[in-house]
Design a protein around this motif. Structure first.
Motif, PDB file in Angstrom:
ATOM      1  N   THR A 162       3.092  15.234 -12.922  1.00  0.00           N
ATOM      2  CA  THR A 162       1.996  15.961 -13.581  1.00  0.00           C
ATOM      3  C   THR A 162       2.069  17.440 -13.217  1.00  0.00           C
ATOM      4  O   THR A 162       1.938  18.315 -14.085  1.00  0.00           O
ATOM      5  N   VAL A 163       2.299  17.718 -11.940  1.00  0.00           N
ATOM      6  CA  VAL A 163       2.420  19.111 -11.489  1.00  0.00           C
ATOM      7  C   VAL A 163       3.638  19.763 -12.139  1.00  0.00           C
ATOM      8  O   VAL A 163       3.574  20.918 -12.580  1.00  0.00           O
ATOM      9  N   TYR A 164       4.772  19.020 -12.203  1.00  0.00           N
ATOM     10  CA  TYR A 164       5.968  19.548 -12.868  1.00  0.00           C
ATOM     11  C   TYR A 164       5.655  19.931 -14.315  1.00  0.00           C
ATOM     12  O   TYR A 164       6.069  20.983 -14.791  1.00  0.00           O
ATOM     13  N   GLU A 165       4.945  19.055 -15.010  1.00  0.00           N
ATOM     14  CA  GLU A 165       4.619  19.303 -16.408  1.00  0.00           C
ATOM     15  C   GLU A 165       3.716  20.535 -16.548  1.00  0.00           C
ATOM     16  O   GLU A 165       3.958  21.394 -17.400  1.00  0.00           O
ATOM     17  N   LYS A 184       0.834  -1.204   0.000  1.00  0.00           N
ATOM     18  CA  LYS A 184       0.000   0.000   0.000  1.00  0.00           C
ATOM     19  C   LYS A 184       0.869   1.254   0.000  1.00  0.00           C
ATOM     20  O   LYS A 184       0.583   2.221  -0.729  1.00  0.00           O
ATOM     21  N   VAL A 185       1.938   1.252   0.792  1.00  0.00           N
ATOM     22  CA  VAL A 185       2.846   2.403   0.845  1.00  0.00           C
ATOM     23  C   VAL A 185       3.510   2.602  -0.519  1.00  0.00           C
ATOM     24  O   VAL A 185       3.619   3.728  -1.011  1.00  0.00           O
ATOM     25  N   MET A 186       3.949   1.511  -1.132  1.00  0.00           N
ATOM     26  CA  MET A 186       4.573   1.604  -2.462  1.00  0.00           C
ATOM     27  C   MET A 186       3.578   2.162  -3.481  1.00  0.00           C
ATOM     28  O   MET A 186       3.926   3.018  -4.298  1.00  0.00           O
ATOM     29  N   GLU A 187       2.348   1.689  -3.429  1.00  0.00           N
ATOM     30  CA  GLU A 187       1.305   2.168  -4.335  1.00  0.00           C
ATOM     31  C   GLU A 187       1.093   3.666  -4.156  1.00  0.00           C
ATOM     32  O   GLU A 187       1.021   4.420  -5.134  1.00  0.00           O
ATOM     33  N   LYS A 188       0.997   4.118  -2.908  1.00  0.00           N
ATOM     34  CA  LYS A 188       0.794   5.544  -2.629  1.00  0.00           C
ATOM     35  C   LYS A 188       1.998   6.368  -3.077  1.00  0.00           C
ATOM     36  O   LYS A 188       1.845   7.480  -3.588  1.00  0.00           O
ATOM     37  N   CYS A 189       3.213   5.843  -2.888  1.00  0.00           N
ATOM     38  CA  CYS A 189       4.417   6.553  -3.341  1.00  0.00           C
ATOM     39  C   CYS A 189       4.405   6.719  -4.853  1.00  0.00           C
ATOM     40  O   CYS A 189       4.743   7.800  -5.369  1.00  0.00           O
ATOM     41  N   LEU A 190       4.022   5.679  -5.576  1.00  0.00           N
ATOM     42  CA  LEU A 190       3.946   5.769  -7.032  1.00  0.00           C
ATOM     43  C   LEU A 190       2.902   6.799  -7.460  1.00  0.00           C
ATOM     44  O   LEU A 190       3.128   7.581  -8.391  1.00  0.00           O
ATOM     45  N   GLN A 191       1.762   6.799  -6.771  1.00  0.00           N
ATOM     46  CA  GLN A 191       0.724   7.780  -7.091  1.00  0.00           C
ATOM     47  C   GLN A 191       1.226   9.200  -6.845  1.00  0.00           C
ATOM     48  O   GLN A 191       0.978  10.112  -7.637  1.00  0.00           O
ATOM     49  N   MET A 192       1.957   9.383  -5.736  1.00  0.00           N
ATOM     50  CA  MET A 192       2.498  10.709  -5.422  1.00  0.00           C
ATOM     51  C   MET A 192       3.526  11.135  -6.476  1.00  0.00           C
ATOM     52  O   MET A 192       3.556  12.306  -6.884  1.00  0.00           O
ATOM     53  N   LYS A 193       4.379  10.201  -6.919  1.00  0.00           N
ATOM     54  CA  LYS A 193       5.356  10.521  -7.965  1.00  0.00           C
ATOM     55  C   LYS A 193       4.653  10.936  -9.246  1.00  0.00           C
ATOM     56  O   LYS A 193       5.029  11.927  -9.882  1.00  0.00           O
TER      57      LYS A 193
END
Length: 150
Positions: free
Chosen positions: A97-100, A83-92
């Motif tokens: 997206t924000v960077y773009e 779950k933590v890995m999934e959330k980290c990927l979503q945050m990345k």
């Protein structure tokens, strides 16, 4: 050792040194109005075996419960890590997206700034040209006051 409190009415028993029906030795002591009997019994082999077996079963049950707890904790840990890995990927992904989006906005702003700077450069060049023209005009118009008055 087992202690038995007997009724003071049976004081004759307190005075005797043994009871019928008991194969083991016992000690009788009279205190106040009660008679305390201490019975020393030899534990039977079968009682020990039963107790030992029950203790072993309890230990096995505890160990089984601990193993089950460990399995549950390992499973929980795996799920939490996933779950933590999934959330980290979503945050990345969100971060990129924000960077773009920010990059696109900055590109538009930089383009506008470049156009403004180009315009400023043109205006500066025109101003310098006008300044030179005025300086030339001043030089041409410059008449010495002494030559006019004559």
């Amino acid at each position: 050792m087992d202690f038995f409190l007997e009724d003071p009415a049976s004081s004759s028993i307190c005075e005797s040194t043994g009871k019928k029906g008991h194969e083991d030795s016992e000690m009788i002591e009279k205190t106040d109005n009660y008679c305390m009997t201490e019975v020393r019994e030899q534990p039977r082999s079968s009682d020990i075996d039963v107790t030992s077996r029950r203790v072993q079963e309890l230990i096995e049950k505890i160990n089984s419960s601990r193993a089950n707890n460990q399995t549950v904790m390992d499973s929980l840990q795996e799920k939490l890590v996933a779950k933590v890995m999934e959330k980290c990927l979503q945050m990345k992904e969100h971060m990129y997206t924000v960077y773009e989006e920010n990059g696109n906005e900055m590109q538009v702003k930089l383009q506008e700034l470049s156009e403004v700077l180009d315009s400023c450069t043109k205006l500066n060049n025109e101003l310098q040209e006008a300044n030179r023209a005025l300086a030339n005009l001043r030089e041409r118009l410059a008449i010495t006051p002494t030559s006019e008055s004559q």
